[in-house]
Write an enzyme that holds these catalytic residues in place. Structure first.
Site, PDB file in Angstrom:
ATOM      1  NE  ARG A 165      -7.926  -9.548  -4.289  1.00 24.51           N
ATOM      2  CZ  ARG A 165      -9.007  -9.040  -3.742  1.00 24.51           C
ATOM      3  NH1 ARG A 165     -10.183  -9.261  -4.297  1.00 24.51           N
ATOM      4  NH2 ARG A 165      -8.945  -8.303  -2.657  1.00 24.51           N
ATOM      5  CD  GLU A 178      -4.573   5.478   4.102  1.00 25.37           C
ATOM      6  OE1 GLU A 178      -5.777   5.373   4.401  1.00 25.37           O
ATOM      7  OE2 GLU A 178      -4.058   4.946   3.106  1.00 25.37           O
ATOM      8  CE  LYS A 191      -3.717  -2.112   2.780  1.00 24.71           C
ATOM      9  NZ  LYS A 191      -4.804  -2.600   1.960  1.00 24.71           N
TER      10      LYS A 191
HETATM   11  P1  ADP Z   1      -7.854  -3.892   2.770  1.00 26.20           P
HETATM   12  O1  ADP Z   1      -6.648  -4.205   1.956  1.00 26.20           O
HETATM   13  O2  ADP Z   1      -7.875  -4.644   4.034  1.00 26.20           O
HETATM   14  O3  ADP Z   1      -9.094  -3.980   1.966  1.00 26.20           O
HETATM   15  P2  ADP Z   1      -8.171  -0.995   2.623  1.00 26.20           P
HETATM   16  O4  ADP Z   1      -7.042  -0.031   2.631  1.00 26.20           O
HETATM   17  O5  ADP Z   1      -8.850  -1.230   1.333  1.00 26.20           O
HETATM   18  O6  ADP Z   1      -7.652  -2.360   3.227  1.00 26.20           O
HETATM   19  O7  ADP Z   1      -9.242  -0.517   3.697  1.00 26.20           O
HETATM   20  C1  ADP Z   1     -10.324  -1.321   4.078  1.00 26.20           C
HETATM   21  C2  ADP Z   1     -11.427  -0.481   4.722  1.00 26.20           C
HETATM   22  O8  ADP Z   1     -10.935   0.265   5.845  1.00 26.20           O
HETATM   23  C3  ADP Z   1     -12.027   0.571   3.825  1.00 26.20           C
HETATM   24  O9  ADP Z   1     -13.035   0.047   3.000  1.00 26.20           O
HETATM   25  C4  ADP Z   1     -12.557   1.585   4.813  1.00 26.20           C
HETATM   26  O10 ADP Z   1     -13.765   1.161   5.384  1.00 26.20           O
HETATM   27  C5  ADP Z   1     -11.527   1.557   5.906  1.00 26.20           C
HETATM   28  N1  ADP Z   1     -10.501   2.592   5.697  1.00 26.20           N
HETATM   29  C6  ADP Z   1      -9.353   2.457   5.025  1.00 26.20           C
HETATM   30  N2  ADP Z   1      -8.647   3.595   5.025  1.00 26.20           N
HETATM   31  C7  ADP Z   1      -9.367   4.494   5.725  1.00 26.20           C
HETATM   32  C8  ADP Z   1      -9.178   5.877   6.107  1.00 26.20           C
HETATM   33  N3  ADP Z   1      -8.085   6.531   5.765  1.00 26.20           N
HETATM   34  N4  ADP Z   1     -10.139   6.466   6.838  1.00 26.20           N
HETATM   35  C9  ADP Z   1     -11.258   5.810   7.203  1.00 26.20           C
HETATM   36  N5  ADP Z   1     -11.485   4.519   6.897  1.00 26.20           N
HETATM   37  C10 ADP Z   1     -10.569   3.854   6.162  1.00 26.20           C
HETATM   38  P1  ADP Z   2     -10.678  -6.387  -0.048  1.00 19.67           P
HETATM   39  O1  ADP Z   2      -9.294  -6.973  -0.061  1.00 19.67           O
HETATM   40  O2  ADP Z   2     -10.671  -4.971  -0.510  1.00 19.67           O
HETATM   41  O3  ADP Z   2     -11.426  -6.577   1.235  1.00 19.67           O
HETATM   42  P2  ADP Z   2     -12.552  -8.335  -1.254  1.00 19.67           P
HETATM   43  O4  ADP Z   2     -13.696  -7.957  -0.440  1.00 19.67           O
HETATM   44  O5  ADP Z   2     -12.732  -8.623  -2.697  1.00 19.67           O
HETATM   45  O6  ADP Z   2     -11.442  -7.166  -1.208  1.00 19.67           O
HETATM   46  O7  ADP Z   2     -11.845  -9.636  -0.641  1.00 19.67           O
HETATM   47  C1  ADP Z   2     -11.782  -9.932   0.684  1.00 19.67           C
HETATM   48  C2  ADP Z   2     -10.487 -10.634   1.022  1.00 19.67           C
HETATM   49  O8  ADP Z   2     -10.790 -11.804   1.795  1.00 19.67           O
HETATM   50  C3  ADP Z   2      -9.681 -11.107  -0.153  1.00 19.67           C
HETATM   51  O9  ADP Z   2      -8.692 -10.187  -0.482  1.00 19.67           O
HETATM   52  C4  ADP Z   2      -9.026 -12.375   0.334  1.00 19.67           C
HETATM   53  O10 ADP Z   2      -7.763 -12.103   0.905  1.00 19.67           O
HETATM   54  C5  ADP Z   2      -9.944 -12.862   1.424  1.00 19.67           C
HETATM   55  N1  ADP Z   2     -10.739 -13.989   0.950  1.00 19.67           N
HETATM   56  C6  ADP Z   2     -12.045 -13.986   0.707  1.00 19.67           C
HETATM   57  N2  ADP Z   2     -12.472 -15.169   0.292  1.00 19.67           N
HETATM   58  C7  ADP Z   2     -11.399 -15.971   0.255  1.00 19.67           C
HETATM   59  C8  ADP Z   2     -11.201 -17.341  -0.131  1.00 19.67           C
HETATM   60  N3  ADP Z   2     -12.180 -18.112  -0.583  1.00 19.67           N
HETATM   61  N4  ADP Z   2      -9.987 -17.831  -0.028  1.00 19.67           N
HETATM   62  C9  ADP Z   2      -8.990 -17.091   0.422  1.00 19.67           C
HETATM   63  N5  ADP Z   2      -9.109 -15.800   0.775  1.00 19.67           N
HETATM   64  C10 ADP Z   2     -10.303 -15.230   0.692  1.00 19.67           C
HETATM   65 MG    MG Z   3      -9.469  -2.945   0.331  1.00 16.35          MG
END
Ligand code: ADP
Ligand code: ADP
Ligand code: MG
Length: 665
Positions: A292, A200, A116
């Site tokens: 992905r 952040e 990130k």
């Molecule tokens: P992940 O890789 O676990 O998906 P993200 O960076 O996409 O991590 O953040 C997941 C969630 O955390 C976001 O959808 C949001 O709800 C919250 N989030 C992330 N960054 C911030 C921020 N700077 N301020 C408030 N909420 C945040």
């Molecule tokens: P984000 O990473 O922003 O939360 P998604 O909601 O698409 O994005 O995915 C949720 C996360 O949960 C994926 O990035 C993955 O790491 C994990 N995950 C969900 N389902 C599975 C699965 N069937 N096998 C392995 N990992 C999973």
């Molecule tokens: Mg995310």
């Protein structure tokens, strides 16, 4: 186009990819672990290869085994699904080195977006708006603390390698920073093997709005509009929808173009999602890019009429994108709900067990169910406890909401705890129905979403009683048939007795309350008395566990699913849970698991938070257990003394294992 592909995943996403491949005339190879030998994705594929034991790191995460499986079966390409190896650049490279196509972006693009902090540096250079914060290389705790102070609280500490909502800590004030940093790094190391963090500014009341992008190898790149994934629990998505409510056309174009710029900055190819965090006024910042196919891609498919897996396959085979930007249009509104095996009322604690009953709503043009399991399958502790994704579509958001309410009401699951009731309340809650969205919605609406347990209604108790009686009749019939004398009065379970006024009591437990149903047999019907009120009832068994019931002058269709002493009553779109109470086998209700100091599920001890001999107050955190991809904190059940810990940090524990020897005051 490929003629055979391998899907390096399991569950619903493996099944979903197989479906499109089959439609396109492409043969499929599934891979599986020992725990998944009979899984749905294995049954659907043309052939399947065993990878290894249940644990993902010994099966689904072993790149060499997957490459070997491609060679053995002649698969020309690998679809990685999401999770597992989908964002692993070494895997993408290893496939290329073996002449196998990766149905995903080039390794360099995965690498660029994998961290990130690195991604934010690149995006800053490409003029994509960034959340204010620190994403430097210097990781000295004192420096990180100063940076957080400079950004201003609240701040969010994030694992640079994080994903799936893990490795994030909200810090409200400077004094809390050091502890939060330590705990974030601990989770980051154990989950991602890398404790690099970024900081952040925490955006208050934000919306999560993400853009689906697609690029081909010929230099074309388009966006397939946005998804709003603001409804989250613990930073994990629960409900997703497209388009985002209230999105002005101009903002949609800005965000779409920013996402395309982000993808192009890293030479992206294939399906990707650029996630933004947006203020209520619509200003937005880049958060991360997921390189992905996303879990929630179906809502985009429903509003664009496109099959994104087909697009992925075409792009990976070197074809151009099927459509240009100006050919893409939004039609109607789609919602997705993630159906999980979990107990929402216990902090979304994952559940495991057999899907004794699994009857999803009927699929149609408006209702889609993506699942990796069927009735009789098991949700094991080894993988994500998602049962299915329920996706609905209609012309308008209100129409889609109505479809979702109906589809959730029709969804029948018994054998384990699910979040279906929680989801039903969530879609009915005025904030969601009125599209007053932000990532704190669940927390803000908790009184509405987690009401105190309501007593099981009288109709459901009557239905449960009739269910027991019909079941006994049915068993008696089977026994009579087996005994060779179907007419023997000794097998009759219609209350026929030498004395004509047979009466008995059937008892249930509704939570803590004991409910007695007195049953009096009257020729072809029963008089059932509950809490002093009588009802005349009749019942007739239909197929499976369904039956028709008459209660006085009303007719109902219901089902009751029994697992041991548990009864799930499905009646008019609601599910009620009861325990059949057998006075001969009554267990002492006080005999629960020693005050919650046992492992709620199999997992790994991550940290011990107290010293043996230490005196603690009720609620003091004692130990952190990691299970099913989540940390669970075990707290003191009362004021008392920690005598000893039964496991050291890093050790695996079995379900129900005693974790702490504790002496209450
Ligand atoms: P992940 O890789 O676990 O998906 P993200 O960076 O996409 O991590 O953040 C997941 C969630 O955390 C976001 O959808 C949001 O709800 C919250 N989030 C992330 N960054 C911030 C921020 N700077 N301020 C408030 N909420 C945040
Ligand atoms: P984000 O990473 O922003 O939360 P998604 O909601 O698409 O994005 O995915 C949720 C996360 O949960 C994926 O990035 C993955 O790491 C994990 N995950 C969900 N389902 C599975 C699965 N069937 N096998 C392995 N990992 C999973
Ligand atoms: Mg995310």
């Amino acid at each position: 186009m490929f003629t055979k592909i391998l899907i390096a995943n399991r569950g619903e996403i493996a099944c979903r990819v197989i479906k499109t491949a089959r439609r396109m005339g492409i043969r499929t190879v599934a891979v599986y672990s020992e725990a998944d030998a009979n899984a749905r994705h294995v049954r659907l594929a043309d052939e399947a290869v065993l990878l290894g034991p249940a644990a993902a790191r010994e099966s689904y995460l072993v790149a060499e085994r997957i490459i070997e499986a491609c060679k053995r079966t002649g698969a020309q390409a690998v679809h990685p699904g999401y999770g597992f190896l989908s964002e692993n650049e070494d895997f993408a490279e290893a496939l290329a080195a073996n002449g196998i196509a990766f149905i995903g972006p080039p390794a360099a693009a995965i690498r660029a977006m994998g961290s990130k902090s690195e991604a934010k540096k690149l995006m800053g250079a490409a003029s994509v708006p960034l959340t204010p914060g620190y994403h430097g290389d210097d990781q000295t705790p004192a420096l990180l603390h100063r940076e957080a102070d400079a950004i201003g609280y609240p701040v969010l500490i994030k694992a640079a390698a994080g994903g799936g909502g893990k490795g994030m800590r909200l810090v409200e004030q400077s004094a809390d920073f050091p502890d939060a940093l330590a705990s974030c790094k601990r989770e980051a190391i154990s989950s991602f093997g890398d404790d690099h963090v970024l900081i952040e500014k925490y955006i208050t009341r934000p919306r999560h709005v993400e853009i689906q992008v697609f690029a081909d190898t010929l230099g074309n790149c388009v966006y397939l509009f946005e998804r709003d994934c603001s409804v989250q629990r613990r930073h994990q998505k629960v409900l997703e929808e497209a388009p985002a409510p209230g999105m002005p056309e101009e903002r949609r174009r800005q965000m779409g173009e920013a996402a395309v710029a982000a993808a192009q900055a890293v030479g992206y190819v294939g399906a990707g999602t650029v996630e933004f965090i947006a203020n209520q006024d619509g200003t937005f910042y880049f958060m991360e890019m997921n390189t992905r196919l996303q879990v929630e891609h179906p809502v985009t498919e429903m509003i664009t009429g496109q099959d994104l897996v087909e697009w992925q396959l075409r792009v990976a085979a070197g074809e151009p994108l099927p459509l240009r930007q100006e050919q893409l249009q939004i039609r109607g509104h789609a919602l997705e709900a993630r159906i999980y095996a979990e107990d929402a009322s216990k902090g979304f604690l994952p559940a495991t067990g057999r899907l004794v009953r699994l009857a999803p709503p009927a699929e149609s043009l408006n209702v889609r169910v993506d699942t990796g399991v069927e009735e009789g399958d098991e949700i094991t502790p080894f993988y994500d406890p998602m049962i299915a994704k329920l996706i609905v579509w209609d012309e308008t958001r209100d129409g889609a909401l109505a479809r979702m309410r109906q589809a959730l009401a029709d969804y029948q699951v018994a054998g384990l705890t699910t979040n279906i009731d929680f989801l039903s309340r969530l879609v009915a809650c005025p904030a969601f129905a009125g599209a007053d969205l932000d990532t704190g919605l669940i927390e803000r609406q908790k009184d509405f979403l987690f009401p105190a347990a309501q007593p099981v209604p009288r109709d459901a108790l009557l239905v449960a009683t009739v269910g027991e009686l019909l079941w006994e009749q049915h068993q008696a019939k089977l026994a009579a048939r087996a005994s060779g004398d179907p007419w023997s009065p000794w097998h009759a379970r219609d209350g026929w007795r030498m004395n004509l006024s047979a009466a008995r009591t059937i008892s249930f437990r509704d939570g803590e309350t004991l409910v007695d149903a007195q049953v009096r047999y009257q020729r072809d019907q029963w008089r059932i008395t509950i809490a002093g009120q009588s009802t005349l009832a009749r019942g007739r068994k239909l197929e499976g566990d369904r039956f028709a019931v008459e209660l006085d002058d009303r007719r109902l269709i219901a089902s009751v699913v029994a697992v041991d002493d548990k009864r799930s009553v499905f009646l008019q779109g609601s599910t009620y849970s009861l325990l059949r109470d057998d006075p001969l086998h009554r267990v002492d209700a006080g005999d629960s698991h020693g005050g919650g100091l046992t492992a709620p599920m199999p997992g790994k001890v991550v940290a011990l938070l107290a010293q043996p001999g230490q005196k603690v107050d009720k609620g003091t955190p004692l130990l952190i257990l990691e299970a099913m991809k989540m940390e669970h904190t075990i707290t003191a059940p009362a004021a008392g003394t920690v005598k000893a810990f039964c496991y050291a940090a890093g050790e695996q524990v079995a379900d129900g294992a005693a974790l702490v020897e504790f002496e209450g005051e």
